[in-house]
Design a protein around this motif. Structure first.
Motif, mmCIF file in Angstrom:
data_model
loop_
_atom_site.group_PDB
_atom_site.id
_atom_site.type_symbol
_atom_site.label_atom_id
_atom_site.label_comp_id
_atom_site.label_asym_id
_atom_site.label_seq_id
_atom_site.Cartn_x
_atom_site.Cartn_y
_atom_site.Cartn_z
ATOM 1 N N ASP A 1 0.810 -1.218 0.000
ATOM 2 C CA ASP A 1 0.000 0.000 0.000
ATOM 3 C C ASP A 1 0.840 1.264 0.000
ATOM 4 O O ASP A 1 0.325 2.366 0.164
ATOM 5 C CB ASP A 1 -0.928 0.013 1.229
ATOM 6 N N ASP A 2 2.146 1.104 -0.156
ATOM 7 C CA ASP A 2 3.048 2.253 -0.145
ATOM 8 C C ASP A 2 3.463 2.566 -1.582
ATOM 9 O O ASP A 2 4.136 1.762 -2.220
ATOM 10 C CB ASP A 2 4.282 1.916 0.705
ATOM 11 N N PRO A 3 3.048 3.742 -2.103
ATOM 12 C CA PRO A 3 3.344 4.048 -3.509
ATOM 13 C C PRO A 3 4.835 4.056 -3.826
ATOM 14 O O PRO A 3 5.226 3.790 -4.966
ATOM 15 C CB PRO A 3 2.731 5.440 -3.726
ATOM 16 N N LEU A 4 5.659 4.370 -2.824
ATOM 17 C CA LEU A 4 7.104 4.385 -3.064
ATOM 18 C C LEU A 4 7.639 2.979 -3.321
ATOM 19 O O LEU A 4 8.599 2.787 -4.059
ATOM 20 C CB LEU A 4 7.823 5.014 -1.864
ATOM 21 N N TYR A 5 7.011 1.984 -2.724
ATOM 22 C CA TYR A 5 7.539 0.618 -2.792
ATOM 23 C C TYR A 5 6.673 -0.376 -3.563
ATOM 24 O O TYR A 5 7.122 -1.481 -3.836
ATOM 25 C CB TYR A 5 7.715 0.060 -1.370
ATOM 26 N N SER A 6 5.444 -0.003 -3.878
ATOM 27 C CA SER A 6 4.544 -0.998 -4.469
ATOM 28 C C SER A 6 5.130 -1.571 -5.756
ATOM 29 O O SER A 6 5.655 -0.847 -6.597
ATOM 30 C CB SER A 6 3.171 -0.396 -4.733
ATOM 31 N N GLY A 7 5.093 -2.862 -5.898
ATOM 32 C CA GLY A 7 5.617 -3.541 -7.077
ATOM 33 C C GLY A 7 7.116 -3.754 -7.054
ATOM 34 O O GLY A 7 7.680 -4.305 -8.001
ATOM 35 N N SER A 8 7.776 -3.335 -5.988
ATOM 36 C CA SER A 8 9.234 -3.502 -5.943
ATOM 37 C C SER A 8 9.606 -4.934 -5.590
ATOM 38 O O SER A 8 8.781 -5.720 -5.122
ATOM 39 C CB SER A 8 9.834 -2.530 -4.928
ATOM 40 N N GLU A 9 10.878 -5.215 -5.806
ATOM 41 C CA GLU A 9 11.371 -6.576 -5.647
ATOM 42 C C GLU A 9 12.363 -6.623 -4.486
ATOM 43 O O GLU A 9 13.214 -5.737 -4.353
ATOM 44 C CB GLU A 9 12.073 -6.983 -6.952
ATOM 45 N N LEU A 10 12.239 -7.644 -3.664
ATOM 46 C CA LEU A 10 13.204 -7.859 -2.587
ATOM 47 C C LEU A 10 14.083 -9.047 -2.969
ATOM 48 O O LEU A 10 13.580 -10.152 -3.194
ATOM 49 C CB LEU A 10 12.485 -8.144 -1.268
ATOM 50 N N VAL A 11 15.400 -8.789 -3.068
ATOM 51 C CA VAL A 11 16.344 -9.855 -3.421
ATOM 52 C C VAL A 11 17.211 -10.156 -2.205
ATOM 53 O O VAL A 11 17.743 -9.241 -1.576
ATOM 54 C CB VAL A 11 17.239 -9.431 -4.613
ATOM 55 N N MET A 12 17.336 -11.420 -1.862
ATOM 56 C CA MET A 12 18.110 -11.802 -0.682
ATOM 57 C C MET A 12 19.297 -12.683 -1.074
ATOM 58 O O MET A 12 19.112 -13.729 -1.685
ATOM 59 C CB MET A 12 17.204 -12.556 0.301
ATOM 60 N N ASN A 13 20.483 -12.223 -0.740
ATOM 61 C CA ASN A 13 21.678 -13.052 -0.906
ATOM 62 C C ASN A 13 22.023 -13.656 0.443
ATOM 63 O O ASN A 13 22.349 -12.932 1.379
ATOM 64 C CB ASN A 13 22.883 -12.208 -1.367
ATOM 65 N N PHE A 14 21.947 -14.961 0.536
ATOM 66 C CA PHE A 14 22.271 -15.591 1.813
ATOM 67 C C PHE A 14 23.752 -15.940 1.855
ATOM 68 O O PHE A 14 24.279 -16.586 0.956
ATOM 69 C CB PHE A 14 21.388 -16.821 2.031
ATOM 70 N N LEU A 15 24.429 -15.440 2.894
ATOM 71 C CA LEU A 15 25.883 -15.587 2.996
ATOM 72 C C LEU A 15 26.232 -16.767 3.906
ATOM 73 O O LEU A 15 25.673 -16.917 4.992
ATOM 74 C CB LEU A 15 26.498 -14.310 3.574
ATOM 75 N N THR A 16 27.183 -17.554 3.447
ATOM 76 C CA THR A 16 27.640 -18.701 4.217
ATOM 77 C C THR A 16 28.459 -18.236 5.409
ATOM 78 O O THR A 16 29.365 -17.418 5.257
ATOM 79 C CB THR A 16 28.517 -19.602 3.320
ATOM 80 N N PRO A 17 28.180 -18.730 6.602
ATOM 81 C CA PRO A 17 28.949 -18.308 7.772
ATOM 82 C C PRO A 17 30.390 -18.835 7.741
ATOM 83 O O PRO A 17 30.651 -19.898 7.184
ATOM 84 C CB PRO A 17 28.205 -18.935 8.956
ATOM 85 N N ARG A 18 31.286 -18.095 8.383
ATOM 86 C CA ARG A 18 32.679 -18.505 8.565
ATOM 87 C C ARG A 18 33.016 -18.438 10.045
ATOM 88 O O ARG A 18 32.579 -17.535 10.745
ATOM 89 C CB ARG A 18 33.639 -17.582 7.811
ATOM 90 N N SER A 19 33.813 -19.374 10.479
ATOM 91 C CA SER A 19 34.278 -19.367 11.860
ATOM 92 C C SER A 19 35.777 -19.644 11.915
ATOM 93 O O SER A 19 36.362 -20.135 10.948
ATOM 94 C CB SER A 19 33.557 -20.443 12.690
ATOM 95 N N ARG A 20 36.373 -19.306 13.065
ATOM 96 C CA ARG A 20 37.787 -19.618 13.305
ATOM 97 C C ARG A 20 37.880 -20.503 14.540
ATOM 98 O O ARG A 20 37.211 -20.283 15.540
ATOM 99 C CB ARG A 20 38.606 -18.347 13.527
ATOM 100 N N CYS A 21 38.737 -21.508 14.429
ATOM 101 C CA CYS A 21 38.939 -22.447 15.524
ATOM 102 C C CYS A 21 39.951 -21.878 16.519
ATOM 103 O O CYS A 21 41.033 -21.437 16.128
ATOM 104 C CB CYS A 21 39.448 -23.769 14.956
ATOM 105 N N PHE A 22 39.603 -21.865 17.802
ATOM 106 C CA PHE A 22 40.529 -21.379 18.828
ATOM 107 C C PHE A 22 41.694 -22.332 19.041
ATOM 108 O O PHE A 22 42.764 -21.936 19.474
ATOM 109 C CB PHE A 22 39.787 -21.195 20.162
ATOM 110 N N ASP A 23 41.486 -23.616 18.770
ATOM 111 C CA ASP A 23 42.518 -24.607 19.072
ATOM 112 C C ASP A 23 43.583 -24.708 17.990
ATOM 113 O O ASP A 23 44.760 -24.796 18.296
ATOM 114 C CB ASP A 23 41.868 -25.977 19.309
ATOM 115 N N CYS A 24 43.179 -24.700 16.725
ATOM 116 C CA CYS A 24 44.190 -24.874 15.668
ATOM 117 C C CYS A 24 44.268 -23.688 14.715
ATOM 118 O O CYS A 24 45.123 -23.651 13.847
ATOM 119 C CB CYS A 24 43.937 -26.176 14.901
ATOM 120 N N GLY A 25 43.365 -22.720 14.859
ATOM 121 C CA GLY A 25 43.456 -21.521 14.027
ATOM 122 C C GLY A 25 42.821 -21.650 12.662
ATOM 123 O O GLY A 25 42.846 -20.699 11.878
ATOM 124 N N GLU A 26 42.258 -22.812 12.363
ATOM 125 C CA GLU A 26 41.629 -23.026 11.066
ATOM 126 C C GLU A 26 40.434 -22.071 10.887
ATOM 127 O O GLU A 26 39.661 -21.853 11.825
ATOM 128 C CB GLU A 26 41.145 -24.493 10.991
#
Ligand SMILES: [Zn+2]
Length: 122
Positions: free
Chosen positions: A54-79
């Protein structure tokens, strides 16, 4: 869930930018979302339509989502390693003492707008 309030916050950020740029319409919003946010794409789509239809500024617009893969670091070996939402253990040494480096972000990657005059050069 928390998708509705996330989207409301995103629209609150996009609207002033669109206005500053004299947009007649926002046509597309691209988001980068870390999968550790547990945001559900279908819910985002659904809530986005409710918030914008119902918002004229946004009506008909598209929402695109890029899902990012998480990264972690190991405290024990640094991987440093990528993983999904459920597997946080170090693949090298099996330690579960790991720190999340990325995967909880939720940010606006880009927006596309329509302006009254696309060409405005001297
Ligand atoms: Zn390790």
């Amino acid at each position: 869930m928390h998708e509705m309030s996330l989207l409301q916050g995103i629209l609150d950020s996009v609207t002033p930018v669109a206005r500053e740029n004299h947009a007649t319409k926002v046509t597309k919003i691209v988001l980068d979302i870390g999968v550790m946010t547990q945001v559900v794409e279908e819910v985002m789509d659904f809530d986005y339509k409710i918030l914008t239809e119902d918002d004229p500024l946004y009506s008909g617009s598209e929402l695109v989502m890029n899902f990012l893969t998480p990264r972690s670091r190991c405290f024990d070996c640094g991987e440093e390693f990528e993983h999904d939402r459920f597997h946080l253990k170090c693949p090298k040494c099996g330690s579960s003492a790991t720190m999340l480096l990325s995967g909880r972000e939720l940010k606006i990657a880009s927006i596309e707008i329509d302006t009254p005059d696309d060409v405005d050069e001297p």
